[in-house]
Design a protein around this motif. Sequence first.
Motif, short mmCIF file in Angstrom:
data_model
loop_
_atom_site.label_atom_id
_atom_site.label_comp_id
_atom_site.label_asym_id
_atom_site.label_seq_id
_atom_site.Cartn_x
_atom_site.Cartn_y
_atom_site.Cartn_z
N THR A 53 1.34 -0.99 0.21
CA THR A 53 -0.22 0.07 -0.20
C THR A 53 0.55 1.61 -0.32
O THR A 53 0.94 2.87 -0.64
N ARG A 54 2.20 1.33 0.74
CA ARG A 54 3.04 2.54 0.95
C ARG A 54 3.30 2.97 -0.77
O ARG A 54 3.27 4.26 -1.26
N ASP A 55 4.07 1.56 -1.34
CA ASP A 55 4.13 1.40 -2.31
C ASP A 55 3.06 2.32 -3.20
O ASP A 55 3.41 2.69 -4.23
N TRP A 56 2.01 1.88 -3.65
CA TRP A 56 0.71 2.68 -4.31
C TRP A 56 1.23 3.59 -4.33
O TRP A 56 0.13 4.50 -4.85
N ILE A 57 1.01 4.78 -3.26
CA ILE A 57 0.63 5.32 -2.60
C ILE A 57 1.55 6.44 -3.18
O ILE A 57 1.39 7.32 -3.43
N CYS A 58 2.81 5.66 -3.50
CA CYS A 58 4.01 6.74 -4.02
C CYS A 58 3.43 6.56 -5.80
O CYS A 58 3.86 7.64 -5.83
N VAL A 59 2.72 5.82 -5.97
CA VAL A 59 2.92 5.66 -7.15
C VAL A 59 1.42 6.28 -7.77
O VAL A 59 1.50 7.45 -8.67
N ILE A 60 0.45 6.96 -6.93
CA ILE A 60 -0.24 7.92 -7.00
C ILE A 60 0.11 9.05 -7.03
O ILE A 60 -0.59 10.17 -7.90
N ALA A 61 0.91 9.39 -6.36
CA ALA A 61 1.18 10.61 -5.60
C ALA A 61 2.44 11.37 -6.80
O ALA A 61 2.06 12.44 -7.52
N TYR A 83 -8.19 11.25 -1.90
CA TYR A 83 -8.44 10.40 -3.00
C TYR A 83 -8.02 8.30 -2.50
O TYR A 83 -8.58 7.90 -2.77
N LEU A 84 -7.16 8.77 -1.11
CA LEU A 84 -6.74 7.50 -1.06
C LEU A 84 -8.45 6.71 -0.61
O LEU A 84 -8.01 5.29 -1.07
N ILE A 85 -8.94 7.34 0.51
CA ILE A 85 -9.51 6.79 0.98
C ILE A 85 -10.83 6.68 0.25
O ILE A 85 -11.57 5.28 0.51
#
Length: 151
Positions: A53-61, A83-85
Amino acid sequence: MSAQGQPAPDIAHLLKTSEDYVRDVIHAFHDRGFDVLDPKWSGGAPRRIDEQTRDWICVIARCDPRFLGRPFSCWSLAKLRDYLIDAGYVTTVSIETVRQILHERGVSWQATKTWKAGPTPTSPPRCAGSWTSTTTRPPTAGSCAWTSSGR
């Protein structure tokens, strides 16, 4: 202190703790030695957001928000958290946690500065040098406050 012969109530009073705690430490010291005296620091609460999930947060950012259906051109931490929520990546997360995750992974960006857009091929031309079209105003007679009388 116990090795010097001081009783548990005196040790408890000096250390401002309970007598039971002092007795527990003394008995544990006799059983396990000096390891009992080392503080057991914990690293805080366990992470609630896993590595994926941390990886996805960085990709989305790093993505353009418009690509994900958002009506703005740049993420803010609050918008990214929302957006993440909304997308279901996390159930709840604080803005500070999002900031820390991005900082840990080396993701940063500058806030977009607003400025007036430059001319486009369809915009009317600007009046360059309009200040040269005005004439200098000639001085008028008697406009000076100083006179020959010294006033």
